[in-house]
Design a protein around this motif. Structure first.
Motif, short mmCIF file in Angstrom:
data_model
loop_
_atom_site.label_atom_id
_atom_site.label_comp_id
_atom_site.label_asym_id
_atom_site.label_seq_id
_atom_site.Cartn_x
_atom_site.Cartn_y
_atom_site.Cartn_z
N GLU A 1 0.84 -1.21 0.00
CA GLU A 1 0.00 0.00 0.00
C GLU A 1 0.87 1.26 0.00
O GLU A 1 1.88 1.32 0.71
CB GLU A 1 -0.88 0.03 1.26
N LEU A 2 0.44 2.26 -0.73
CA LEU A 2 1.14 3.54 -0.69
C LEU A 2 0.84 4.24 0.63
O LEU A 2 -0.22 4.05 1.22
CB LEU A 2 0.66 4.42 -1.84
N PRO A 3 1.77 5.05 1.12
CA PRO A 3 1.51 5.76 2.38
C PRO A 3 0.45 6.85 2.18
O PRO A 3 0.22 7.31 1.07
CB PRO A 3 2.86 6.40 2.71
N VAL A 4 -0.19 7.22 3.28
CA VAL A 4 -1.13 8.34 3.27
C VAL A 4 -0.55 9.42 4.18
O VAL A 4 -0.01 9.11 5.25
CB VAL A 4 -2.51 7.90 3.79
N VAL A 5 -0.64 10.66 3.75
CA VAL A 5 0.02 11.75 4.49
C VAL A 5 -1.03 12.50 5.31
O VAL A 5 -2.09 12.88 4.80
CB VAL A 5 0.72 12.70 3.50
N TYR A 6 -0.73 12.70 6.60
CA TYR A 6 -1.68 13.34 7.50
C TYR A 6 -1.22 14.70 7.99
O TYR A 6 -1.96 15.38 8.69
CB TYR A 6 -1.93 12.44 8.71
N ARG A 7 0.02 15.07 7.70
CA ARG A 7 0.54 16.32 8.29
C ARG A 7 1.70 16.84 7.44
O ARG A 7 2.18 16.15 6.56
CB ARG A 7 0.99 16.08 9.72
N TRP A 8 2.19 18.04 7.80
CA TRP A 8 3.32 18.59 7.07
C TRP A 8 4.62 17.89 7.50
O TRP A 8 4.59 16.98 8.31
CB TRP A 8 3.39 20.11 7.27
N ALA A 9 5.72 18.38 6.96
CA ALA A 9 6.97 17.62 7.14
C ALA A 9 7.76 18.05 8.37
O ALA A 9 8.86 17.57 8.59
CB ALA A 9 7.84 17.78 5.89
N TYR A 10 7.20 18.97 9.18
CA TYR A 10 8.04 19.54 10.24
C TYR A 10 7.41 19.46 11.62
O TYR A 10 7.54 20.38 12.42
CB TYR A 10 8.39 21.00 9.88
N ASP A 11 6.72 18.36 11.92
CA ASP A 11 6.15 18.20 13.25
C ASP A 11 7.21 17.68 14.21
O ASP A 11 7.19 16.52 14.63
CB ASP A 11 4.92 17.28 13.20
N TYR A 12 8.15 18.55 14.55
CA TYR A 12 9.18 18.22 15.55
C TYR A 12 8.84 18.91 16.85
O TYR A 12 8.37 20.06 16.85
CB TYR A 12 10.56 18.69 15.08
N SER A 13 9.07 18.21 17.97
CA SER A 13 8.89 18.80 19.30
C SER A 13 7.52 19.46 19.45
O SER A 13 7.43 20.60 19.90
CB SER A 13 10.00 19.82 19.59
N VAL A 14 6.49 18.77 19.04
CA VAL A 14 5.13 19.33 19.17
C VAL A 14 4.73 19.29 20.65
O VAL A 14 4.82 18.23 21.28
CB VAL A 14 4.13 18.52 18.31
N PRO A 15 4.31 20.42 21.22
CA PRO A 15 3.94 20.43 22.64
C PRO A 15 2.83 19.42 22.93
O PRO A 15 1.87 19.30 22.17
CB PRO A 15 3.45 21.87 22.86
N ILE B 1 6.65 13.65 14.80
CA ILE B 1 5.50 12.87 14.33
C ILE B 1 5.68 12.66 12.83
O ILE B 1 5.69 13.64 12.07
CB ILE B 1 4.16 13.59 14.57
N PRO B 2 5.85 11.42 12.39
CA PRO B 2 6.04 11.18 10.95
C PRO B 2 4.84 11.70 10.15
O PRO B 2 3.72 11.75 10.65
CB PRO B 2 6.14 9.66 10.84
N GLN B 3 5.12 12.03 8.90
CA GLN B 3 4.06 12.59 8.05
C GLN B 3 2.92 11.60 7.83
O GLN B 3 1.79 12.01 7.58
CB GLN B 3 4.64 12.98 6.68
N ASN B 4 3.22 10.30 7.91
CA ASN B 4 2.17 9.32 7.64
C ASN B 4 1.51 8.82 8.92
O ASN B 4 0.87 7.77 8.93
CB ASN B 4 2.73 8.15 6.84
N CYS B 5 1.68 9.56 10.02
CA CYS B 5 1.10 9.14 11.29
C CYS B 5 -0.22 9.88 11.50
O CYS B 5 -0.24 11.11 11.60
CB CYS B 5 2.09 9.46 12.42
N PRO B 6 -1.35 9.17 11.57
CA PRO B 6 -2.63 9.86 11.79
C PRO B 6 -2.73 10.43 13.19
O PRO B 6 -2.04 9.95 14.11
CB PRO B 6 -3.68 8.77 11.55
#
Lengths: 226, 599
Positions: free
Chosen positions: B544-558, B565-570
């Motif tokens: 299966e191809l990945p599905v993207v749930y967010r942008w590429a820069y979710d680092y250190s999210v409070p 958080i990886p881009q393919n993490c819902p």
């Protein structure tokens, strides 16, 4: 507007659950070859735009002698070029017809239209070559004058693009012979038709440019500030 | 028509089965990327040796009998052309573009894999034609990398016969190769993104490569036009660029052509070329900095807009390379203005990199060291560009070492620092192993300090008026102190050149013996690190191809337990910390199991 809207998205904001899937279109509707062809047409346009700009610039140097304008100049009455233009127009029409025949699943009509388009295209290339022979026979050789150089150069590069299109068309027909699929053929023929229409328009532009009198170049160059 | 790149279940019949289809006539973007990169690095090493030879002559004139004035000019020409086009363009777009575009976008491959393969083999042909010109009578082209007519095709210039013909032919072949590759890159970016990967969720690496490719597709035709017309001038005797001339006492048949026309065409390509190299580097360094500072990139939208703005403006500045050719003063004023304007989005990017580092959780890994090194070298190179963008300052400096120092800092060292950062960053994905850290640090410090030792003194030499392109200055032409400085530059250049052998050795050793890295050693968010296997298998993503749930820069999210958080993490799969106070406590130092290589 749509692109502007996309570029102002704030991707760091959380999306509601499930919105991502709604954002993406159905992949089966995508047709990458059409996008690629549009880019390719843009590239070829830039290529000829640059040739034309250099042509106009070069036309303002003293030793440039236009190929038309005076009765004794070869492109003042370019009947062979008009004939060639007609052939390219017919080729373009033939491909359009072939595309429509494929859409209606009429194989006989498709073959006829395709054959007609290919013959007219090859006829155009041969016709251009005959013009070359006529010109060089009259002493208008490639290095005799910059206007001649540009004529040979631009017609050659244009014909090479048409030959490239014919190669692509040959591959398409070969692939259709291997795996007959009219829907896919129709989609790809629509690309060929688009490319041929573009080459026709491009040729008409080049024809106008190359067969213009020296006054016209002066006026255009002055308008462009060259 | 179903395209493999965007098919959820790829047609199994496309899988290569033999060694030849897997590694040689491969249509897999990853193999093609490695082929591109290997060829580019190989040819780049040749150009590095050429620069070493030039420096030997300049630092210690009259000491080496195997370098005569013709050789020197040929070294200059081939070094410049190889480095700019056959190394940097090919490695950044053919190498990293090929490897990263499908992986970062969640595609199985490029949309036209066969065309992609043809692109590489055509590129290889262009390299072979170029290198073959070393062995033809008269040697390779020696007219300077700009190949200005009339001297480039006239007798008296080294390589004016077969050398220049093969150079122009090679450039034409390269442009065909680039067009095939470039069409693939832009179409893949526009048409083969995974579900949920909107344009503004693409990593900046992809934005940089995407815009640079469009620049290349629109700018290379200018080089092609000039190459074709100059070939005709040389071979058929047309006078596109050649004015009426007397050569060796004999009037030539040329008449009325305009050499300035060539310069316009060349630089209409040449200046966007700077950004064809710079934009992918900008993108990659942004991702490296965000990942290793564990912080979202500062001003993502501004970064995207700046890339697009720089791309557009880069077509409006070309004549600043031609101030000394003479032009209408208004023309010079216009180009000086646009040149200064382009510094605005560029400076914005530099500020954003620095602000990304600000209060980030900086990990001084090798990619990060090279990325920070890049910020230094690029800022220095960029600032001297502001000097040269002004006509009155450029005129006295244009033909001096100041320009050599400037463009090597901004276009030589800076992209190469990013290339090293990128290689150290993505090598674990490409091979599954880390590069050796100790050797890498040695490589970094010698390269970073060494390049300053080479190029900073050149600015000073330029102010002194030491001319560039000269084979030898002569004993009385420049002061002895300047010659001493020249010698020290040569020693530094040789040391930096030799340090690259450390890198090559590290590369070769680490492919087989490097420390295993795992799938996502840097805890990065982008899709290429989320593949099931490392290195990724053919088709990249399994069933299966990945599905993207967010942008590429979710680092250190409070409020989130892990610091990425990886881009393919819902959202539903994101693990939150227990309560808000705990979230506040850990927001500053939520270092996950960051798998840094041991020294």
């Amino acid at each position: 507007m749509n692109l502007l809207h996309k570029l102002t998205e704030k991707p760091w904001l959380a999306q509601p659950e499930g919105a991502e899937l709604a954002l993406a279109e159905d992949t089966s509707l995508r047709f990458p070859a059409r996008t690629a062809l549009k880019f390719f047409i843009a590239i070829v346009s830039v290529l000829f735009f640059l040739f034309s700009i250099t042509f106009l610039s070069r036309s303002q140097f003293p030793n440039f002698q236009a190929l038309a304008g005076e009765p004794w100049l070869p492109l003042s009455h370019p009947s062979q070029l008009w004939f060639n233009s007609g052939l390219l127009l017919l080729a373009s029409v033939g491909l359009e017809l072939a595309k429509r025949q494929a859409a209606r699943q009429r194989v006989n009509g498709l073959v006829l239209a395709l054959g007609f388009a290919v013959i007219c295209s090859i006829g155009f290339v041969i016709g251009q070559y005959l013009v070359w022979l006529q010109l060089s026979g009259m002493g208008f050789t490639i290095s005799a004058n910059p206007a001649n150089s540009y004529f040979y150069l631009l017609t050659a590069v244009h014909a090479l693009h048409l030959l490239g299109g014919l190669l692509a068309l040959a591959r398409l027909i070969y692939l259709f012979g291997e795996r007959p699929n009219l829907a896919s053929l129709q989609q790809n023929l629509s690309l060929c038709a688009l490319y041929w229409h573009y080459l026709l328009l491009l040729w008409l532009f080049l024809f106008t440019l190359l067969a213009a009198p020296a006054d016209a170049y002066r006026a255009i160059a002055a308008f462009c500030g060259l | 028509m179903n395209y493999t790149a965007i098919a959820d279940r790829p047609d199994e019949s496309h899988h290569p089965t033999t060694f030849v289809t897997k590694y040689i006539w491969s249509q897999d973007h990853k193999v093609i990327a490695i082929q591109y990169a290997g060829t580019a690095i190989f040819v780049g090493l040749i150009a590095l040796v050429l620069s070493g030879m030039m420096r030997l002559q300049l630092g210690f004139p009259d000491s080496f009998s195997f370098i005569n004035p013709s050789d020197y000019l040929q070294f200059v020409t081939m070094h410049g052309m190889i480095m700019v086009i056959y190394l940097l363009t090919a490695l950044l777009l053919g190498g990293f573009g090929n490897y990263l575009i499908p992986l970062m976008l969640g595609a199985r491959d490029m949309v036209f894999p066969y065309l992609n393969m043809l692109s590489y083999w055509t590129y290889l042909l262009s390299v072979i034609v170029l290198l073959a010109s070393f062995f033809v009578p008269g040697g390779p082209a020696g007219a300077g990398w700009t190949l200005y007519p009339p001297q480039s095709i006239l007798q008296g210039t080294p390589g004016n016969d077969m050398g220049i013909i093969m150079m122009l032919a090679s450039l034409g072949i390269f442009i065909v190769a680039f067009t095939m590759g470039g069409l693939n890159y832009v179409t893949t970016v526009l048409q083969a993104r995974a579900k949920g990967m909107t344009l503004m969720r693409m990593p900046l690496t992809i934005w940089g490569i995407f815009v640079a490719t469009i620049l290349g597709l629109l700018a290379f035709p200018a080089l092609l036009v000039s190459a074709i017309m100059m070939l005709l001038d040389k071979l058929v005797g047309t006078s596109f660029f050649m004015p009426a001339l007397v050569s060796l006492g004999e009037p030539l048949s040329y008449q009325g052509g305009s050499p300035i026309l060539f310069q316009h065409l060349f630089w209409f390509f040449g200046h966007p070329e700077v950004y064809i190299v710079a934009l992918p580097a900008f993108g990659m360094v942004s991702d490296v900095i965000a990942t290793h500072a564990r912080k979202n990139i500062f001003g993502y939208r501004m970064m995207v807009w700046a890339i697009v703005a720089i791309g557009g403006l880069s077509f409006l500045v070309w004549a600043h390379h031609m101030y000394v050719s003479g032009m209408n003063p208004y023309f010079g004023f216009f180009f000086a203005t646009t040149t200064l304007i382009i510094a605005v989005p560029t400076a914005l990017k530099v500020y954003n990199w620095v602000l990304t580092l600000w209060r980030g959780n900086i990990h001084m890994t090798l990619p990060m060291m090279f990325a920070i090194g890049f910020i230094f070298t690029f800022t220095h190179g960029g600032l001297t560009g502001l000097f040269l963008g002004n006509v009155v300052v450029d005129l006295p400096l244009s033909d001096t070492y100041f320009v050599v120092g400037h463009f090597h800092m901004v276009m030589g060292v800076s992209p190469i620092m990013v290339l090293f950062a990128a290689i150290y960053h993505w090598f674990p994905k490409i091979t599954g192993r880390f590069l050796n850290t100790s050797l890498g640090k040695l490589h970094f410090w010698i390269t970073f300090l060494g390049t300053y030792a080479i190029y900073l003194p050149m600015h000073y030499l330029g102010f002194l008026g030491v001319p560039r392109r000269y084979f030898a200055m002569g004993a009385d032409y420049i002061p002895e102190s300047a010659q001493t400085l020249n010698a020290s530059i040569t020693v530094s250049a040789l040391i930096v050149g030799l340090a690259q052998l450390v890198f090559i050795a590290n590369l070769l050793w680490s492919i087989f013996r490097g420390q295993p890295a795992g799938d996502n050693p840097w805890n990065a968010t982008t899709l290429e690190w989320q593949t099931a296997t490392t290195p990724p298998g053919h088709g990249n993503w399994g069933a299966e191809l990945p599905v993207v749930y967010r942008w590429a820069y979710d680092y250190s999210v409070p409020g989130v337990k892990a610091d990425f958080i990886p881009q393919n993490c819902p959202q539903s799969a994101v693990e939150l910390v227990a309560d808000e106070r705990a979230a506040a406590d850990v927001s500053g130092e939520r270092g996950g199991p960051y798998n840094e290589p041991t020294a």
